[in-house]
Write a protein that holds these residues in place. Structure first.
Motif, PDB file in Angstrom:
ATOM      1  N   ILE A   1     -22.151  -2.419  36.015  1.00  0.00           N
ATOM      2  CA  ILE A   1     -21.350  -1.108  35.942  1.00  0.00           C
ATOM      3  C   ILE A   1     -21.176  -0.791  34.609  1.00  0.00           C
ATOM      4  O   ILE A   1     -21.443   0.464  34.193  1.00  0.00           O
ATOM      5  CB  ILE A   1     -20.033  -1.185  36.520  1.00  0.00           C
ATOM      6  CG1 ILE A   1     -19.891  -1.506  38.003  1.00  0.00           C
ATOM      7  CG2 ILE A   1     -18.941  -0.016  36.288  1.00  0.00           C
ATOM      8  CD1 ILE A   1     -18.852  -1.949  38.869  1.00  0.00           C
ATOM      9  N   HIS A   2     -20.760  -1.588  33.690  1.00  0.00           N
ATOM     10  CA  HIS A   2     -20.877  -1.434  32.338  1.00  0.00           C
ATOM     11  C   HIS A   2     -21.899  -2.279  31.700  1.00  0.00           C
ATOM     12  O   HIS A   2     -21.563  -3.281  30.990  1.00  0.00           O
ATOM     13  CB  HIS A   2     -19.369  -1.685  31.620  1.00  0.00           C
ATOM     14  CG  HIS A   2     -18.315  -0.740  32.167  1.00  0.00           C
ATOM     15  ND1 HIS A   2     -18.641   0.614  32.032  1.00  0.00           N
ATOM     16  CD2 HIS A   2     -17.115  -1.001  32.867  1.00  0.00           C
ATOM     17  CE1 HIS A   2     -17.369   1.143  32.484  1.00  0.00           C
ATOM     18  NE2 HIS A   2     -16.607   0.227  32.909  1.00  0.00           N
TER      19      HIS A   2
ATOM     20  N   ASN B   1     -19.185  -6.231  35.666  1.00  0.00           N
ATOM     21  CA  ASN B   1     -18.901  -5.395  36.556  1.00  0.00           C
ATOM     22  C   ASN B   1     -17.151  -5.311  36.866  1.00  0.00           C
ATOM     23  O   ASN B   1     -16.459  -4.882  37.909  1.00  0.00           O
ATOM     24  CB  ASN B   1     -19.240  -5.854  37.983  1.00  0.00           C
ATOM     25  CG  ASN B   1     -20.573  -5.503  38.185  1.00  0.00           C
ATOM     26  OD1 ASN B   1     -21.107  -4.484  37.725  1.00  0.00           O
ATOM     27  ND2 ASN B   1     -21.506  -6.384  38.918  1.00  0.00           N
ATOM     28  N   TYR B   2     -16.565  -5.730  35.687  1.00  0.00           N
ATOM     29  CA  TYR B   2     -15.330  -5.994  35.523  1.00  0.00           C
ATOM     30  C   TYR B   2     -14.835  -4.726  34.497  1.00  0.00           C
ATOM     31  O   TYR B   2     -15.646  -4.514  33.476  1.00  0.00           O
ATOM     32  CB  TYR B   2     -14.680  -7.107  35.196  1.00  0.00           C
ATOM     33  CG  TYR B   2     -14.816  -8.000  36.214  1.00  0.00           C
ATOM     34  CD1 TYR B   2     -14.327  -8.154  37.559  1.00  0.00           C
ATOM     35  CD2 TYR B   2     -16.143  -9.108  36.001  1.00  0.00           C
ATOM     36  CE1 TYR B   2     -14.513  -9.074  38.533  1.00  0.00           C
ATOM     37  CE2 TYR B   2     -16.375  -9.883  37.214  1.00  0.00           C
ATOM     38  CZ  TYR B   2     -15.571  -9.821  38.603  1.00  0.00           C
ATOM     39  OH  TYR B   2     -16.011 -10.725  39.558  1.00  0.00           O
ATOM     40  N   PRO B   3     -13.495  -4.368  34.201  1.00  0.00           N
ATOM     41  CA  PRO B   3     -13.028  -3.392  33.266  1.00  0.00           C
ATOM     42  C   PRO B   3     -13.338  -4.175  31.807  1.00  0.00           C
ATOM     43  O   PRO B   3     -13.204  -5.393  31.576  1.00  0.00           O
ATOM     44  CB  PRO B   3     -11.466  -3.397  33.481  1.00  0.00           C
ATOM     45  CG  PRO B   3     -11.619  -3.498  34.921  1.00  0.00           C
ATOM     46  CD  PRO B   3     -12.396  -4.756  35.192  1.00  0.00           C
ATOM     47  N   VAL B   4     -13.456  -3.320  30.862  1.00  0.00           N
ATOM     48  CA  VAL B   4     -13.712  -3.552  29.266  1.00  0.00           C
ATOM     49  C   VAL B   4     -14.729  -4.781  29.408  1.00  0.00           C
ATOM     50  O   VAL B   4     -14.596  -5.453  28.525  1.00  0.00           O
ATOM     51  CB  VAL B   4     -12.471  -3.709  28.837  1.00  0.00           C
ATOM     52  CG1 VAL B   4     -11.587  -2.550  28.657  1.00  0.00           C
ATOM     53  CG2 VAL B   4     -11.577  -5.030  29.117  1.00  0.00           C
TER      54      VAL B   4
END
Lengths: 309, 391
Positions: free
Chosen positions: B249-250, B318-321
């Motif tokens: 995702i990121h 795939n996790y925040p930050v």
């Protein structure tokens, strides 16, 4: 006038009137202060688009697509591999989350005539077309200038597909058969775009590193280059162009929106980093809906906040 | 009345005369002149005006200084104070007003009253890791003239570089570049010098860095094709395990054009793990200076906060930050007992403010804060009443 009127009353009644007036004054101050506390830069929270299941909050929402034609909001939840639709009044409609069919969806658009959903899937590095009626999902890799494209943002109009390539930082325009029409690069050396919008056939793209907005015409010709002056950004991630032509830049790390006029001069900023209704925490995107409401994809708070002025 | 005025005037004149005499000579009746006899002497000291910095009678500051030391220096060197206000990158001692870390306030054999040091350069007193005895050393580095490349006060660039690194190299070595690279089959451009060379020193001739990228040793054509640098796909042919991460995702592709891998990794040679272009903290800081600025001067910092990859997945997540795992699992990979005896966190524990599942980072800002235990707000009450409003 009020003093003259009360002076004619008996003492006890005058005291009551004065007491009541003081109470009203205090009440109005309180009401006014609460009202202003709710407003951020003149924007007032209306409602949130949040998970329909309180036990399963949104995980990593990344974008909002607004369909003016069928008056729908579509929230893309990358962490939950799902898409969620809402009415324009915020009422939840549906969740599209077929088992294993979506892999980290990141952005989406809806094809007006066919109703097909076009979704950027990070997990497949694809632009995926979803025909809901035929229950058909077709992922497709994109290429431009002989290289693989890593799609990040998507805009679809009647005859074009606009894709932001995360790798190159270029905005690439394709026709609907995914044939490359134009590759729009940041003119700044070492620059690259992190977001873009299309307004009245003009493409506005944000070069975060250079703190500049560049415009391009429909034929890919370079237009204006606006230096965003007077504001100290931390981590700008998204831009929107408001109905009056003002430029809205979302700063992910500051949890704020900075507003610039058409010449790039800073006007004001609003929101702050936090978790209450008027705060943002690691937001991802901002969009104006057709009713002029500002919608903020607030990833860290797991909601899309809808604000009006 | 006239008599009183006369008496006051006479007293002032006498006292003024006395202190003038005191400043001019009497300090050295007790204090040795030895510290004031080196080549470069602080201007007030040349006039024997010790009083400009010291109070001869009493002071609440050590050394009988007339004021707090930062204020004292800035009293005359106001231009430096202004520089500090507008600074993007600052040298820690300068930002903290610790001028005497580098300067001798009386006299020095070095211009700018730079303090003398047993290590050969005052810089190496703090930057001990740089004092490595390389077999080959860059001449300015060897002679302790760090300011040739670094500004000791403020700079626009990280590591206090006075200019773009390539421009710095070329400003001295332009004439050498062609001859030095004649063994290569293509013309070496005046850029990317640090992808091969260590600007301080090396055990290899020409200051070439320690570890060479395999294709760099074998065949430049592996990555350079008719002057065009190969894209990410070429890197992924060998480093295929990274491709999956980039599709997170990121994904950490950097929107900068060209080959995103070489924004962080050197394609040629490196002195750092994973062929990074620099120390990890500096590689990350180059783009994420806002994060660095938020925590670097905070009293409560996470140990090893500068090793970003302890908690973040540098290629994608795939996790925040871009955390390696969710906000609890990342922390509990080290803090094993966290959540078992403290405030409940994890599934079923909801942050009332936003409906999100509570994790360690709901209350802590792991990089660093002004509050104990890296809390986001004061743990005595302020933080708790964010949610527990009735208390």
């Amino acid at each position: 006038m009020k003093n003259i009127a009360t002076n004619n009353l008996p003492t006890e009644r005058r005291m009551r009137v004065q007491l009541f007036s003081s109470f009203l004054a205090v009440l109005s101050v309180l009401v006014f202060s609460i009202g202003t506390a709710k407003a951020a830069g003149g924007w007032t929270w209306q409602f949130d688009l949040a998970s329909s299941d309180k036990n399963t909050p949104f995980q990593m929402i990344t974008s909002l697509y607004i369909s003016a034609e069928n008056e729908r909001f579509y929230v893309v939840e990358a962490g939950g591999n799902s898409l969620h639709s809402y009415q324009f009044d915020g009422e939840f409609l549906n969740t599209f989350s077929p088992e294993g069919a979506l892999a980290q969806p990141f952005d989406m658009a809806r094809q007006g005539t066919s109703g097909e959903l076009w979704v950027i899937e990070k997990g497949r590095n694809s632009l995926t077309r979803i025909d809901l009626q035929a229950q058909k999902i077709v992922p497709e890799e994109l290429h431009a200038e002989g290289r693989l494209v890593y799609p990040e943002r998507l805009i679809l109009d009647e005859d074009r597909v606009y894709v932001l390539d995360r790798l190159s930082g270029n905005v690439i325009t394709y026709d609907h058969d995914l044939k490359v029409l134009h590759v729009l690069e940041s003119p700044a050396a070492g620059g690259g775009f992190v977001d873009f919008v299309v307004k009245d056939n003009e493409i506005w793209a944000l070069d975060a590193r250079m703190a500049r907005v560049h415009t391009f015409n429909a034929d890919g010709g370079s237009g204006r280059a606006l230096s965003l002056a007077g504001y100290d950004f931390s981590f700008p991630v998204a831009l929107e162009v408001g109905p009056s032509g003002f430029i809205y830049i979302l700063d992910k790390h500051q949890g704020s929106v900075a507003v610039f006029d058409g010449s790039g001069e800073f006007k004001y900023n609003f929101f702050e980093k936090g978790h209450d209704k008027n705060s943002l925490y690691l937001p991802e995107d901002i969009v104006f809906d057709p009713l002029g409401r500002l919608c903020v994809v607030d990833g860290g708070n797991g909601r899309v906040g809808v604000f009006s002025r | 009345m006239k008599i009183i005025k006369f008496a006051v005037l006479a007293a002032c004149l006498l006292f003024g005369y006395h202190t003038e005499v005191f400043a001019a000579g009497s300090c050295f009746q007790c204090h040795s002149r030895q510290g004031f006899t080196k080549k470069f002497v602080h201007e007030p000291a040349t006039r024997e005006q010790c009083r400009e910095c010291h109070n001869p009678h009493v002071s609440k500051h050590k050394g009988l200084l007339a004021d707090e030391k930062t204020a004292l220096c800035y009293g005359c060197h106001q231009e430096l104070k202004e520089t500090l206000k507008a600074a993007k990158v600052t040298h820690n001692p300068f930002a903290g007003g610790e001028c005497l870390v580098c300067h001798d306030p009386h006299s020095s054999t070095k211009k700018g009253l730079i303090r003398e040091s047993e290590t050969g350069s005052v810089c190496f007193d703090c930057h001990e890791e740089l004092a490595t005895q390389f077999k080959y050393r860059h001449q300015p580095f060897a002679s302790g003239n760090c300011q040739v490349c670094h500004d000791p006060h403020v700079a626009e660039r990280i590591q206090l570089l006075v200019d773009d690194p390539d421009r710095l190299c070329v400003s001295c070595h332009r004439a050498d570049i062609e001859a030095a690279h004649k063994k290569f089959s293509y013309k070496v451009k005046e850029e990317g010098c640090l992808t091969c060379h260590n600007p301080h020193g090396s055990d290899s001739a020409s200051l070439v860095r320690k570890v060479l990228h395999a294709p760099y040793q074998d065949d430049c054509g592996t990555c350079h094709n008719n002057g065009r640098i190969a894209g990410v796909e070429k890197c992924l042919e060998c480093h295929d395990q990274i491709g999956e991460k980039l599709s997170s995702i990121h994904g950490h592709l950097t929107s900068k054009g060209g080959n995103g891998c070489i924004n962080c990794h050197s394609p040629h040679a490196s002195d750092f793990d994973n062929m990074l272009r620099n120390r990890q903290s500096q590689v990350c800081r180059k783009c994420h200076s806002d994060t660095w600025d938020v925590y670097i001067d905070k009293p409560y910092k996470h140990p090893d906060a500068e090793v970003c990859s302890n908690c973040h997945a540098p290629h994608g997540s795939n996790y925040p930050v871009m955390l390696k795992d969710d906000g609890n699992a990342t922390c509990s990979s080290c803090h094993e007992t966290q959540g078992t005896f403290t405030h409940p966190v994890g599934a079923g524990v909801v942050d009332k403010r936003n409906g999100q599942i509570m994790t360690c980072v709901t209350c802590h800002y792991p990089h660093g804060t002004i509050f104990e235990a890296n809390l986001k707000l004061s743990g005595s009450m302020e933080l708790c009443v964010e949610c527990h409003k009735n208390y």
